[in-house]
Design a protein around this motif. Structure first.
Motif, PDB file in Angstrom:
ATOM      1  N   SER A 110      10.385 -26.891 115.112  1.00 19.55           N
ATOM      2  CA  SER A 110      11.175 -26.670 113.901  1.00 19.55           C
ATOM      3  C   SER A 110      11.340 -25.174 113.649  1.00 19.55           C
ATOM      4  CB  SER A 110      10.495 -27.335 112.699  1.00 19.55           C
ATOM      5  OG  SER A 110      10.417 -28.722 112.873  1.00 19.55           O
ATOM      6  N   ALA A 111      10.269 -24.424 113.885  1.00 21.99           N
ATOM      7  CA  ALA A 111      10.323 -22.977 113.694  1.00 21.99           C
ATOM      8  C   ALA A 111      11.311 -22.327 114.659  1.00 21.99           C
ATOM      9  CB  ALA A 111       8.930 -22.380 113.879  1.00 21.99           C
ATOM     10  N   LEU A 112      11.283 -22.746 115.919  1.00 22.30           N
ATOM     11  CA  LEU A 112      12.180 -22.152 116.907  1.00 22.30           C
ATOM     12  C   LEU A 112      13.642 -22.448 116.582  1.00 22.30           C
ATOM     13  CD1 LEU A 112      10.230 -22.795 120.237  1.00 22.30           C
ATOM     14  CD2 LEU A 112      10.401 -20.670 118.921  1.00 22.30           C
ATOM     15  N   ARG A 113      13.912 -23.643 116.076  1.00 17.09           N
ATOM     16  CA  ARG A 113      15.290 -23.966 115.683  1.00 17.09           C
ATOM     17  C   ARG A 113      15.735 -23.078 114.520  1.00 17.09           C
ATOM     18  NH1 ARG A 113      13.555 -29.290 116.711  1.00 17.09           N
ATOM     19  NH2 ARG A 113      13.113 -29.650 114.513  1.00 17.09           N
ATOM     20  N   ALA A 114      14.823 -22.797 113.605  1.00 15.50           N
ATOM     21  CA  ALA A 114      15.168 -21.952 112.458  1.00 15.50           C
ATOM     22  C   ALA A 114      15.394 -20.499 112.874  1.00 15.50           C
ATOM     23  CB  ALA A 114      14.064 -22.029 111.411  1.00 15.50           C
ATOM     24  N   ILE A 115      14.665 -20.064 113.898  1.00 11.88           N
ATOM     25  CA  ILE A 115      14.762 -18.685 114.369  1.00 11.88           C
ATOM     26  C   ILE A 115      16.050 -18.446 115.152  1.00 11.88           C
ATOM     27  CG2 ILE A 115      13.748 -17.095 116.068  1.00 11.88           C
ATOM     28  CD1 ILE A 115      10.996 -18.190 115.221  1.00 11.88           C
ATOM     29  N   PRO A 172      11.561  -9.985 110.127  1.00  9.06           N
ATOM     30  CA  PRO A 172      10.998 -10.574 108.908  1.00  9.06           C
ATOM     31  C   PRO A 172      11.796 -11.764 108.400  1.00  9.06           C
ATOM     32  CG  PRO A 172      11.040  -8.176 108.746  1.00  9.06           C
ATOM     33  CD  PRO A 172      11.836  -8.548 109.963  1.00  9.06           C
ATOM     34  N   ARG A 173      13.116 -11.688 108.545  1.00  6.58           N
ATOM     35  CA  ARG A 173      13.953 -12.816 108.126  1.00  6.58           C
ATOM     36  C   ARG A 173      13.671 -14.049 108.987  1.00  6.58           C
ATOM     37  NH1 ARG A 173      20.402 -12.000 107.623  1.00  6.58           N
ATOM     38  NH2 ARG A 173      19.625 -10.291 106.306  1.00  6.58           N
ATOM     39  N   ALA A 174      13.515 -13.833 110.289  1.00  6.66           N
ATOM     40  CA  ALA A 174      13.215 -14.952 111.188  1.00  6.66           C
ATOM     41  C   ALA A 174      11.835 -15.536 110.906  1.00  6.66           C
ATOM     42  CB  ALA A 174      13.308 -14.489 112.640  1.00  6.66           C
ATOM     43  N   ARG A 175      10.866 -14.655 110.630  1.00  2.53           N
ATOM     44  CA  ARG A 175       9.521 -15.143 110.294  1.00  2.53           C
ATOM     45  C   ARG A 175       9.545 -16.008 109.032  1.00  2.53           C
ATOM     46  NH1 ARG A 175       6.162 -13.634 106.686  1.00  2.53           N
ATOM     47  NH2 ARG A 175       7.157 -11.606 106.345  1.00  2.53           N
ATOM     48  N   ALA A 176      10.274 -15.561 108.018  1.00  3.85           N
ATOM     49  CA  ALA A 176      10.371 -16.338 106.781  1.00  3.85           C
ATOM     50  C   ALA A 176      11.044 -17.689 107.028  1.00  3.85           C
ATOM     51  CB  ALA A 176      11.163 -15.538 105.733  1.00  3.85           C
ATOM     52  N   ALA A 177      12.059 -17.691 107.886  1.00  2.21           N
ATOM     53  CA  ALA A 177      12.754 -18.939 108.216  1.00  2.21           C
ATOM     54  C   ALA A 177      11.820 -19.883 108.963  1.00  2.21           C
ATOM     55  CB  ALA A 177      13.997 -18.654 109.044  1.00  2.21           C
ATOM     56  N   ALA A 178      11.003 -19.330 109.866  1.00  8.05           N
ATOM     57  CA  ALA A 178      10.055 -20.151 110.619  1.00  8.05           C
ATOM     58  C   ALA A 178       9.010 -20.761 109.678  1.00  8.05           C
ATOM     59  CB  ALA A 178       9.371 -19.316 111.687  1.00  8.05           C
ATOM     60  N   GLU A 179       8.496 -19.948 108.764  1.00 13.37           N
ATOM     61  CA  GLU A 179       7.496 -20.444 107.816  1.00 13.37           C
ATOM     62  C   GLU A 179       8.071 -21.531 106.931  1.00 13.37           C
ATOM     63  OE1 GLU A 179       6.455 -16.863 105.853  1.00 13.37           O
ATOM     64  OE2 GLU A 179       4.955 -16.258 107.340  1.00 13.37           O
ATOM     65  N   ASP A 180       9.303 -21.348 106.485  1.00 15.98           N
ATOM     66  CA  ASP A 180       9.963 -22.342 105.634  1.00 15.98           C
ATOM     67  C   ASP A 180      10.184 -23.647 106.387  1.00 15.98           C
ATOM     68  OD1 ASP A 180      11.379 -23.032 103.108  1.00 15.98           O
ATOM     69  OD2 ASP A 180      13.120 -23.127 104.416  1.00 15.98           O
ATOM     70  N   ALA A 181      10.571 -23.537 107.671  1.00 18.93           N
ATOM     71  CA  ALA A 181      10.817 -24.741 108.488  1.00 18.93           C
ATOM     72  C   ALA A 181       9.536 -25.534 108.673  1.00 18.93           C
ATOM     73  CB  ALA A 181      11.407 -24.342 109.839  1.00 18.93           C
ATOM     74  N   VAL A 182       8.415 -24.840 108.891  1.00 15.66           N
ATOM     75  CA  VAL A 182       7.128 -25.521 109.080  1.00 15.66           C
ATOM     76  C   VAL A 182       6.689 -26.221 107.797  1.00 15.66           C
ATOM     77  CG1 VAL A 182       4.677 -25.170 109.536  1.00 15.66           C
ATOM     78  CG2 VAL A 182       6.381 -24.040 110.957  1.00 15.66           C
ATOM     79  N   GLN A 183       6.880 -25.562 106.680  1.00 17.83           N
ATOM     80  CA  GLN A 183       6.482 -26.163 105.396  1.00 17.83           C
ATOM     81  C   GLN A 183       7.287 -27.411 105.088  1.00 17.83           C
ATOM     82  OE1 GLN A 183       6.901 -22.986 102.569  1.00 17.83           O
ATOM     83  NE2 GLN A 183       5.139 -21.827 103.371  1.00 17.83           N
ATOM     84  N   LYS A 184       8.545 -27.430 105.507  1.00 16.34           N
ATOM     85  CA  LYS A 184       9.389 -28.597 105.250  1.00 16.34           C
ATOM     86  C   LYS A 184       9.034 -29.754 106.170  1.00 16.34           C
ATOM     87  CE  LYS A 184      13.400 -26.118 103.417  1.00 16.34           C
ATOM     88  NZ  LYS A 184      14.823 -25.765 103.624  1.00 16.34           N
ATOM     89  N   ILE A 223      -0.365 -14.779 126.719  1.00 10.44           N
ATOM     90  CA  ILE A 223       0.121 -14.989 125.363  1.00 10.44           C
ATOM     91  C   ILE A 223       0.583 -16.427 125.210  1.00 10.44           C
ATOM     92  CG2 ILE A 223       2.451 -14.172 125.966  1.00 10.44           C
ATOM     93  CD1 ILE A 223       2.663 -13.143 123.046  1.00 10.44           C
ATOM     94  N   SER A 224       0.297 -16.993 124.058  1.00  9.85           N
ATOM     95  CA  SER A 224       0.655 -18.383 123.785  1.00  9.85           C
ATOM     96  C   SER A 224       1.600 -18.441 122.591  1.00  9.85           C
ATOM     97  CB  SER A 224      -0.612 -19.194 123.483  1.00  9.85           C
ATOM     98  OG  SER A 224      -0.284 -20.468 122.970  1.00  9.85           O
ATOM     99  N   SER A 225       2.403 -19.492 122.572  1.00  8.95           N
ATOM    100  CA  SER A 225       3.264 -19.726 121.414  1.00  8.95           C
ATOM    101  C   SER A 225       2.474 -20.337 120.270  1.00  8.95           C
ATOM    102  CB  SER A 225       4.418 -20.660 121.788  1.00  8.95           C
ATOM    103  OG  SER A 225       3.917 -21.902 122.253  1.00  8.95           O
ATOM    104  N   GLY A 226       1.240 -20.775 120.557  1.00 10.15           N
ATOM    105  CA  GLY A 226       0.393 -21.382 119.532  1.00 10.15           C
ATOM    106  C   GLY A 226       0.559 -22.885 119.513  1.00 10.15           C
ATOM    107  N   THR A 227      -0.534 -23.601 119.248  1.00  7.69           N
ATOM    108  CA  THR A 227      -0.481 -25.066 119.258  1.00  7.69           C
ATOM    109  C   THR A 227      -0.421 -25.652 117.857  1.00  7.69           C
ATOM    110  OG1 THR A 227      -2.899 -25.154 119.314  1.00  7.69           O
ATOM    111  CG2 THR A 227      -1.748 -25.194 121.425  1.00  7.69           C
ATOM    112  N   ALA A 228      -0.311 -24.789 116.847  1.00  6.05           N
ATOM    113  CA  ALA A 228      -0.239 -25.305 115.478  1.00  6.05           C
ATOM    114  C   ALA A 228       1.048 -26.097 115.285  1.00  6.05           C
ATOM    115  CB  ALA A 228      -0.313 -24.151 114.491  1.00  6.05           C
ATOM    116  N   PRO A 229       1.048 -27.028 114.307  1.00  9.94           N
ATOM    117  CA  PRO A 229       2.229 -27.877 114.091  1.00  9.94           C
ATOM    118  C   PRO A 229       3.476 -27.078 113.718  1.00  9.94           C
ATOM    119  CG  PRO A 229       0.312 -28.776 112.964  1.00  9.94           C
ATOM    120  CD  PRO A 229      -0.075 -27.413 113.453  1.00  9.94           C
ATOM    121  N   GLY A 230       4.631 -27.681 114.005  1.00 14.48           N
ATOM    122  CA  GLY A 230       5.900 -27.138 113.542  1.00 14.48           C
ATOM    123  C   GLY A 230       6.583 -26.161 114.455  1.00 14.48           C
ATOM    124  N   LEU A 231       6.093 -25.972 115.696  1.00 13.03           N
ATOM    125  CA  LEU A 231       6.677 -24.955 116.572  1.00 13.03           C
ATOM    126  C   LEU A 231       8.164 -25.194 116.809  1.00 13.03           C
ATOM    127  CD1 LEU A 231       6.526 -22.539 118.482  1.00 13.03           C
ATOM    128  CD2 LEU A 231       5.782 -24.110 120.284  1.00 13.03           C
TER     129      LEU A 231
END
Length: 423
Positions: A387-392, A411-423, A377-385
């Motif tokens: 920032s997402a972990l700090r938000a989670i 779900p709350r953590a997922r939304a926070a991660a998505e918001d952090a990446v977008q910012k 399993i990978s954490s994924g190489t897409a941008p913003g990891l």
């Protein structure tokens, strides 16, 4: 006379301070005067500085016009500072990188081409980790191997547990869960049985994978709030609630708490990677061993990450920077870095040395490698990891403390991660 004496003393003191500061940072105070090019290398683990210094001293003997200065930025602030320094143009010429996608996409990294080392010389998984859009963005340096479980032989003996039985442990919500009953036996003889808790690489990712879930999908979207993921986190939270793992009050704020508890003989089983092996071998004052990762509903699933050295496109010394990268990607350049079982080289030709070293010291490291024969399993190489972990982090902290139910927290953590990446 007194005034001139004070002036002279002030000049002398200032000179001493400047030289001391330069030496402390690893910089040669005469490098500018001697015409040597100074290239900076940034890492997050101070224990590797002597190893890098030995390797780079050899490089400098062959390249007397270049001096490499090593800077240590602690892991707790490493990624945030790197991001700010790259944006501000003050980052080092070379730096360790685990999450690189956003920097590659932004044109901040030198492309690693064939002139810096044939890809076939490096571990295929590490090459894949640092490849994006068909291009390689870091020289693979170390690989972690897989995740396994360190165990305290004395505590297992006190609980009447055969260490060999650890290799067949299963976790899950059903009747075939053998991990929880074993941990209850250990909790009767140890302050803590197992390090269930907020450890992204060594605990959360393997549990997600072995539940049949993922952290991110192939498009880079966060998907760690699926039904399977909820099952995995409810299991971990349940172990904490039942007193089978250290308190979140300790582990949420101190990433080394579980490791230190194991070293102090207060934690019976410590799920982690090879990056802690050398320290445990040196500091543990009790008998210990390594067992396979517990198997979940979807099998036994591990992470398999690497550390690479990336080059800064803003370097003022691109030619010297590439020379250092070429050296660090070679077997000669990594020899001192991985000597004495310190870590696993990303250079395939050196990996057998790691196993041989620990085998000669009576330690079987095969669980770290055998687990990689299965799914990973990978954490994924897409941008913003990062920032997402700090938000989670704060949301997971509340979840592990039992103040936020898992089905609500994810779900709350997922939304926070998505918001952090977008910012």
């Amino acid at each position: 006379m007194r005034q001139s004496t004070r002036v002279v003393l002030a000049i002398v003191v200032a000179a001493v301070v400047l030289v001391a500061a330069a030496l402390w940072s690893g910089r040669d105070p005469d490098s500018t005067a001697s015409g040597r090019t100074v290239v900076g290398l940034r890492v997050w683990d101070e224990s590797f500085v002597p190893r890098y210094r030995a390797s780079l001293d050899e490089f400098e003997r062959a390249n007397p016009d270049v001096r490499v200065r090593i800077t240590v930025v602690p892991w707790s602030s490493y990624e945030q500072k790197l991001r700010l320094d790259l944006a501000g143009g003050t980052a080092d010429d070379l730096f360790w990188s685990s999450s690189y996608a956003e920097y590659a996409d932004a044109g901040r990294l030198l492309e690693i081409d064939e002139s810096l080392g044939p890809r076939r010389a490096w571990d295929p998984a590490s090459v894949a980790q640092y490849t994006r859009a068909g291009k390689l963005w870091a020289v693979p340096q170390f690989v972690d191997g897989g995740t396994a479980v360190y165990y305290n032989r004395d505590l297992l003996a006190a609980a009447g547990i055969d260490p060999a039985s650890l290799n067949s442990l299963r976790w899950g919500p059903g009747a075939d869960d053998s991990l929880t009953p074993l941990l209850r036996r250990l909790a009767a003889v140890a302050p803590s049985a197992y390090n269930a808790g907020h450890d992204f690489q060594s605990v959360e990712l393997p549990y997600l994978g072995s539940a049949g879930a993922r952290f991110r999908d192939g498009q880079g979207d966060f998907v760690f709030d699926s039904t399977e993921a909820i099952s995995a986190f409810e299991y971990l939270v349940g172990l904490i609630r039942d007193g089978l793992a250290p308190s979140p009050a300790d582990t949420n704020t101190d990433s080394d708490f579980a490791k230190n508890a194991f070293l102090q003989g207060k934690l019976a089983m410590f799920q982690s990677g090879t990056f802690n092996l050398a320290q445990i071998a040196e500091q543990a004052e009790f008998g210990w061993g390594v067992a396979m990762l517990p198997e979940g509903p979807a099998g036994r699933v591990s992470t398999n990450s690497a550390i690479g050295v990336a080059g800064n496109t803003d370097t003022e010394h691109p030619e010297a920077t590439r020379r250092v990268l070429r050296w660090l990607g070679s077997a000669e350049g990594t020899h001192d870095l991985v000597a004495n079982g310190a870590t696993i080289s990303a250079n395939v030709g050196q990996q057998a040395e790691y196993r041989d070293y620990w085998s000669d010291h009576g330690i079987d490291v095969t669980p770290f490698f055998d687990v990689l024969h299965g799914p990973k399993i990978s954490s994924g190489t897409a941008p913003g990891l990062n920032s997402a972990l700090r938000a989670i982090d704060p949301i997971f902290g509340e979840m592990y403390a039992g103040r936020l139910p898992v089905p609500e927290a994810l779900p709350r953590a997922r939304a926070a991660a998505e918001d952090a990446v977008q910012k």
